[in-house]
Write a protein that holds these residues in place. Structure first.
Motif, PDB file in Angstrom:
ATOM      1  N   VAL A 116      61.416  38.477 -45.888  1.00  0.00           N
ATOM      2  CA  VAL A 116      62.114  37.300 -45.359  1.00  0.00           C
ATOM      3  C   VAL A 116      61.107  36.348 -44.717  1.00  0.00           C
ATOM      4  CG1 VAL A 116      63.902  36.497 -43.776  1.00  0.00           C
ATOM      5  CG2 VAL A 116      64.164  38.705 -44.936  1.00  0.00           C
ATOM      6  N   LYS A 117      61.091  35.096 -45.179  1.00  0.00           N
ATOM      7  CA  LYS A 117      60.135  34.112 -44.657  1.00  0.00           C
ATOM      8  C   LYS A 117      60.530  33.667 -43.249  1.00  0.00           C
ATOM      9  CE  LYS A 117      59.023  32.079 -49.168  1.00  0.00           C
ATOM     10  NZ  LYS A 117      60.092  32.682 -49.968  1.00  0.00           N
ATOM     11  N   ARG A 118      59.528  33.476 -42.409  1.00  0.00           N
ATOM     12  CA  ARG A 118      59.761  32.890 -41.101  1.00  0.00           C
ATOM     13  C   ARG A 118      60.047  31.399 -41.249  1.00  0.00           C
ATOM     14  NH1 ARG A 118      57.828  35.778 -36.499  1.00  0.00           N
ATOM     15  NH2 ARG A 118      56.798  37.742 -37.039  1.00  0.00           N
ATOM     16  N   GLU A 119      60.712  30.837 -40.245  1.00  0.00           N
ATOM     17  CA  GLU A 119      61.096  29.433 -40.304  1.00  0.00           C
ATOM     18  C   GLU A 119      59.869  28.519 -40.393  1.00  0.00           C
ATOM     19  OE1 GLU A 119      64.113  28.195 -40.688  1.00  0.00           O
ATOM     20  OE2 GLU A 119      64.833  30.269 -40.787  1.00  0.00           O
ATOM     21  N   GLY A 120      58.801  28.862 -39.670  1.00  0.00           N
ATOM     22  CA  GLY A 120      57.610  28.031 -39.713  1.00  0.00           C
ATOM     23  C   GLY A 120      56.975  27.971 -41.090  1.00  0.00           C
ATOM     24  N   TRP A 121      56.956  29.105 -41.781  1.00  0.00           N
ATOM     25  CA  TRP A 121      56.371  29.163 -43.128  1.00  0.00           C
ATOM     26  C   TRP A 121      57.240  28.408 -44.128  1.00  0.00           C
ATOM     27  CZ3 TRP A 121      52.395  29.091 -45.816  1.00  0.00           C
ATOM     28  CH2 TRP A 121      52.279  29.627 -47.098  1.00  0.00           C
ATOM     29  N   LYS A 122      58.560  28.547 -44.015  1.00  0.00           N
ATOM     30  CA  LYS A 122      59.462  27.812 -44.905  1.00  0.00           C
ATOM     31  C   LYS A 122      59.332  26.308 -44.679  1.00  0.00           C
ATOM     32  CE  LYS A 122      63.306  29.972 -43.857  1.00  0.00           C
ATOM     33  NZ  LYS A 122      64.750  30.381 -43.908  1.00  0.00           N
ATOM     34  N   LEU A 123      59.219  25.915 -43.415  1.00  0.00           N
ATOM     35  CA  LEU A 123      59.058  24.491 -43.116  1.00  0.00           C
ATOM     36  C   LEU A 123      57.746  23.955 -43.691  1.00  0.00           C
ATOM     37  CD1 LEU A 123      59.977  21.928 -41.584  1.00  0.00           C
ATOM     38  CD2 LEU A 123      58.752  22.813 -39.585  1.00  0.00           C
ATOM     39  N   SER A 124      56.678  24.724 -43.589  1.00  0.00           N
ATOM     40  CA  SER A 124      55.381  24.287 -44.113  1.00  0.00           C
ATOM     41  C   SER A 124      55.436  24.080 -45.617  1.00  0.00           C
ATOM     42  CB  SER A 124      54.300  25.315 -43.753  1.00  0.00           C
ATOM     43  OG  SER A 124      54.160  25.440 -42.354  1.00  0.00           O
ATOM     44  N   ILE A 125      56.104  24.984 -46.318  1.00  0.00           N
ATOM     45  CA  ILE A 125      56.230  24.849 -47.778  1.00  0.00           C
ATOM     46  C   ILE A 125      57.030  23.601 -48.132  1.00  0.00           C
ATOM     47  CG2 ILE A 125      57.184  25.922 -49.849  1.00  0.00           C
ATOM     48  CD1 ILE A 125      56.621  28.642 -48.575  1.00  0.00           C
ATOM     49  N   THR A 126      58.135  23.392 -47.420  1.00  0.00           N
ATOM     50  CA  THR A 126      58.989  22.233 -47.697  1.00  0.00           C
ATOM     51  C   THR A 126      58.250  20.926 -47.454  1.00  0.00           C
ATOM     52  OG1 THR A 126      60.972  23.494 -47.067  1.00  0.00           O
ATOM     53  CG2 THR A 126      61.163  21.099 -47.103  1.00  0.00           C
ATOM     54  N   LEU A 127      57.526  20.841 -46.339  1.00  0.00           N
ATOM     55  CA  LEU A 127      56.815  19.608 -46.021  1.00  0.00           C
ATOM     56  C   LEU A 127      55.650  19.353 -46.973  1.00  0.00           C
ATOM     57  CD1 LEU A 127      56.787  19.649 -42.106  1.00  0.00           C
ATOM     58  CD2 LEU A 127      58.422  18.611 -43.680  1.00  0.00           C
ATOM     59  N   THR A 128      55.039  20.417 -47.467  1.00  0.00           N
ATOM     60  CA  THR A 128      53.959  20.243 -48.448  1.00  0.00           C
ATOM     61  C   THR A 128      54.497  19.651 -49.744  1.00  0.00           C
ATOM     62  OG1 THR A 128      52.742  22.108 -47.495  1.00  0.00           O
ATOM     63  CG2 THR A 128      52.125  21.415 -49.716  1.00  0.00           C
ATOM     64  N   TRP A 129      55.659  20.137 -50.171  1.00  0.00           N
ATOM     65  CA  TRP A 129      56.293  19.544 -51.346  1.00  0.00           C
ATOM     66  C   TRP A 129      56.664  18.091 -51.088  1.00  0.00           C
ATOM     67  CZ3 TRP A 129      55.856  20.871 -56.063  1.00  0.00           C
ATOM     68  CH2 TRP A 129      55.720  22.209 -56.427  1.00  0.00           C
ATOM     69  N   ALA A 130      57.081  17.775 -49.860  1.00  0.00           N
ATOM     70  CA  ALA A 130      57.416  16.386 -49.522  1.00  0.00           C
ATOM     71  C   ALA A 130      56.198  15.484 -49.665  1.00  0.00           C
ATOM     72  CB  ALA A 130      57.975  16.317 -48.103  1.00  0.00           C
ATOM     73  N   VAL A 131      55.020  15.984 -49.282  1.00  0.00           N
ATOM     74  CA  VAL A 131      53.779  15.211 -49.446  1.00  0.00           C
ATOM     75  C   VAL A 131      53.521  14.935 -50.928  1.00  0.00           C
ATOM     76  CG1 VAL A 131      51.272  15.297 -49.181  1.00  0.00           C
ATOM     77  CG2 VAL A 131      52.744  16.033 -47.302  1.00  0.00           C
ATOM     78  N   CYS A 132      53.716  15.939 -51.759  1.00  0.00           N
ATOM     79  CA  CYS A 132      53.490  15.773 -53.206  1.00  0.00           C
ATOM     80  C   CYS A 132      54.457  14.752 -53.796  1.00  0.00           C
ATOM     81  CB  CYS A 132      53.647  17.119 -53.914  1.00  0.00           C
ATOM     82  SG  CYS A 132      52.447  18.384 -53.418  1.00  0.00           S
ATOM     83  N   VAL A 133      55.726  14.825 -53.407  1.00  0.00           N
ATOM     84  CA  VAL A 133      56.728  13.889 -53.928  1.00  0.00           C
ATOM     85  C   VAL A 133      56.426  12.472 -53.447  1.00  0.00           C
ATOM     86  CG1 VAL A 133      59.173  13.257 -53.858  1.00  0.00           C
ATOM     87  CG2 VAL A 133      58.517  15.655 -54.130  1.00  0.00           C
ATOM     88  N   HIS A 134      56.014  12.338 -52.193  1.00  0.00           N
ATOM     89  CA  HIS A 134      55.731  11.007 -51.630  1.00  0.00           C
ATOM     90  C   HIS A 134      54.614  10.301 -52.392  1.00  0.00           C
ATOM     91  CE1 HIS A 134      53.452   8.356 -48.851  1.00  0.00           C
ATOM     92  NE2 HIS A 134      54.645   7.916 -48.561  1.00  0.00           N
ATOM     93  N   ILE A 135      53.488  10.973 -52.611  1.00  0.00           N
ATOM     94  CA  ILE A 135      52.379  10.332 -53.298  1.00  0.00           C
ATOM     95  C   ILE A 135      52.741  10.010 -54.740  1.00  0.00           C
ATOM     96  CG2 ILE A 135      51.310  12.540 -53.912  1.00  0.00           C
ATOM     97  CD1 ILE A 135      49.527   9.202 -53.113  1.00  0.00           C
ATOM     98  N   ALA A 136      53.567  10.858 -55.360  1.00  0.00           N
ATOM     99  CA  ALA A 136      53.976  10.594 -56.742  1.00  0.00           C
ATOM    100  C   ALA A 136      54.868   9.358 -56.822  1.00  0.00           C
ATOM    101  CB  ALA A 136      54.702  11.811 -57.307  1.00  0.00           C
ATOM    102  N   VAL A 137      55.810   9.236 -55.886  1.00  0.00           N
ATOM    103  CA  VAL A 137      56.759   8.116 -55.927  1.00  0.00           C
ATOM    104  C   VAL A 137      56.062   6.792 -55.633  1.00  0.00           C
ATOM    105  CG1 VAL A 137      58.764   7.102 -54.787  1.00  0.00           C
ATOM    106  CG2 VAL A 137      58.770   9.529 -55.385  1.00  0.00           C
ATOM    107  N   ILE A 138      55.280   6.720 -54.532  1.00  0.00           N
ATOM    108  CA  ILE A 138      54.670   5.437 -54.182  1.00  0.00           C
ATOM    109  C   ILE A 138      53.582   5.052 -55.189  1.00  0.00           C
ATOM    110  CG2 ILE A 138      55.204   5.704 -51.741  1.00  0.00           C
ATOM    111  CD1 ILE A 138      52.302   6.400 -51.210  1.00  0.00           C
ATOM    112  N   SER A 139      52.949   6.022 -55.808  1.00  0.00           N
ATOM    113  CA  SER A 139      51.967   5.706 -56.847  1.00  0.00           C
ATOM    114  C   SER A 139      52.656   5.110 -58.068  1.00  0.00           C
ATOM    115  CB  SER A 139      51.189   6.959 -57.247  1.00  0.00           C
ATOM    116  OG  SER A 139      50.430   7.460 -56.172  1.00  0.00           O
ATOM    117  N   PHE A 140      53.810   5.662 -58.427  1.00  0.00           N
ATOM    118  CA  PHE A 140      54.550   5.148 -59.584  1.00  0.00           C
ATOM    119  C   PHE A 140      55.042   3.728 -59.323  1.00  0.00           C
ATOM    120  CE2 PHE A 140      58.662   4.510 -61.709  1.00  0.00           C
ATOM    121  CZ  PHE A 140      58.254   4.611 -63.041  1.00  0.00           C
TER     122      PHE A 140
END
Length: 341
Positions: free
Chosen positions: A136-160
Motif C-alpha cells: 500500500v502506497k503512502r500518501e506522500g509517494w502517491k502525491l509525488s507520482i501524481t504531481l510528476t505526471w502533472a509536470v509531464c502533461v503541463h510541458i506537453a500541453v503548453i509546448s503544443f
C-alpha cells in the motif's frame, strides 16, 4: 528573412550570458550530487518541484515566443552568430533542464521507507514484533507520482499550444497577432505566479520538519545572489520584457528566505547532535546477536532512524517473516519504473 536577420554583437551581454550559463550549471550541481550521494531526496516538497518545473517551463517557452524571429534567423546566420543571438533562449532552456533533473532525482531516490505503509505485528511468547512492508502506497509517494505526471502533461500541453500559434503567425514581432501576444503574456505572468508560490510549500515543509534534508545550502548560496545577474542578463537580451524576467526576481527573494531557514536549522541540528536528516551523528550502540530488540523500546529520532532499527528486527525474526514486500521491491527496478506505478 536574410534582410532582417543581421547579426548583432553585444560583447557585454554575451559575456554576461556565458558567465550565467556556466554559473547556473555549477549552482545546480551541488543539489544533484547531494541527492545522489545521500541516495535520498527526503526533505523536498513535491509541490515545490511541481511549481518550479512548471514555472521554468513557462519562462522557457515565453522567451522562445518573444525571440522566435531570432530563432528563425538561424537558418541564414552562421553558427556563431546564431548561438550569440539566441543565447538568452539557451540560458532559460538550461535552467528548465537542470531543475527538472532535480525532480527526476527526487523520484529515483525517494526514500524507500516512505513509499509504502509499514506495520509492526506483535507476536506471542515474548518474540520480537514482526515488521511487514505492505504494497500500500503512502500518501506522500502517491502525491509525488501524481504531481510528476502533472509536470509531464503541463510541458506537453503548453509546448503544443506554442507550436500551433507560432506555426500560424508571423514570427516578426511587429506583425504578431493578438492571440500570440496574449499567449506570450500568459506564459510570463503564469511563470511569475508559479515562481511566487513555488517556495511557499517548500518553506512550509522545511519549517514543519525543522530539517535541511536533501536541500543543498551551497546551491542556494550561489543562486540567491545569482538571481540578480540572471534578471540582468535577460533584460539585456533583445526582444524581452518584464514578463520574461519577473519570475526569476520573485524566485530569488523567496529562495533567500529558504536559505536563511536552512542555515538556522542546520546549526540547530548540529547542536543537538543530528545530521541533516535528523539521524544521530554518533553511531548507534551495538547489540549482541542473541539479544531480542523490541522496536518500541528504542527511542526514535526520525522515521529514517526507525527504519534502520527495523532492519535489525527483520534479521532477528528469521525466515518465517512474510515477504509481502517482494512485489514492491520488484517495482523499484529501473530508473524510471516509478512512471508505471
Amino acid at each position: 528573412m536574410s534582410g532582417t536577420c543581421e547579426p548583432h554583437h553585444d560583447a557585454s551581454a554575451n559575456a554576461l550570458t556565458a558567465f550565467m550559463c556556466i554559473g547556473i550549471t555549477i549552482s545546480y550541481l551541488p543539489q544533484h550530487w547531494r541527492i545522489i550521494s545521500a541516495k535520498s531526496s527526503e526533505g523536498f516538497s513535491p509541490w515545490f518541484l511541481l511549481l518550479g518545473s512548471t514555472s521554468s517551463a513557462s519562462a522557457m517557452l515565453n522567451i522562445i515566443v518573444v525571440q522566435w524571429g531570432l530563432i528563425n534567423c538561424c537558418q541564414v546566420l552562421p553558427f556563431g552568430s546564431c548561438v550569440e543571438s539566441i543565447a538568452g533562449v539557451l540560458q532559460l532552456i538550461l535552467v528548465w533542464v537542470l531543475f527538472v533533473l532535480i525532480l527526476v532525482l527526487y523520484m529515483v531516490y525517494y526514500p524507500p521507507h516512505l513509499k509504502y505503509v509499514e506495520l509492526d505485528v506483535d507476536l506471542p511468547n515474548g518474540l520480537p514484533p514482526r515488521h511487514i512492508k505492505t504494497p500500500v502506497k503512502r500518501e506522500g509517494w502517491k502525491l509525488s507520482i501524481t504531481l510528476t505526471w502533472a509536470v509531464c502533461v503541463h510541458i506537453a500541453v503548453i509546448s503544443f499550444v506554442t507550436y500551433m500559434l507560432l506555426a500560424t503567425n508571423n514570427p516578426d514581432e511587429a506583425y504578431r497577432t493578438r492571440q500570440l501576444r496574449l499567449w506570450t503574456m500568459f506564459l510570463g505572468v503564469t511563470s511569475a505566479l508559479l515562481a511566487a508560490f513555488q517556495y511557499i510549500p517548500q518553506i512550509s515543509h522545511t519549517w514543519g520538519i525543522k530539517l535541511v534534508g536533501a536541500l543543498s545550502i551551497p546551491m542556494m548560496c550561489i543562486q540567491t545572489p545569482g538571481a540578480v545577474l540572471m534578471v540582468l542578463s535577460i533584460v539585456l537580451r533583445p526582444g524581452t520584457n518584464w514578463t520574461t524576467w519577473i519570475s526569476y526576481a520573485v524566485a530569488g527573494v523567496m529562495q533567500g528566505v529558504l536559505l536563511v531557514m536552512c542555515i538556522i536549522f542546520r546549526g540547530r541540528q548540529h547542536a543537538l547532535g543530528l545530521d541533516d536528516f535528523g539521524r544521530p551523528l554518533a553511531p548507534p550502540p551495538s547489540y549482541p546477536a542473541s539479544q531480542s530488540i523490541h522496536i518500541d523500546a528504542v527511542p526514535a529520532v526520525e522515521d529514517t532512524a526507525r527504519s534502520s532499527q527495523r532492519v535489525l528486527v527483520d534479521e532477528a525474526v528469521g525466515e518465517d517473516t512474510p515477504l509481502l514486500q517482494t512485489g514492491a521491491a520488484k517495482q523499484n527496478k529501473g530508473l524510471f519504473s516509478w512512471l508505471k506505478r
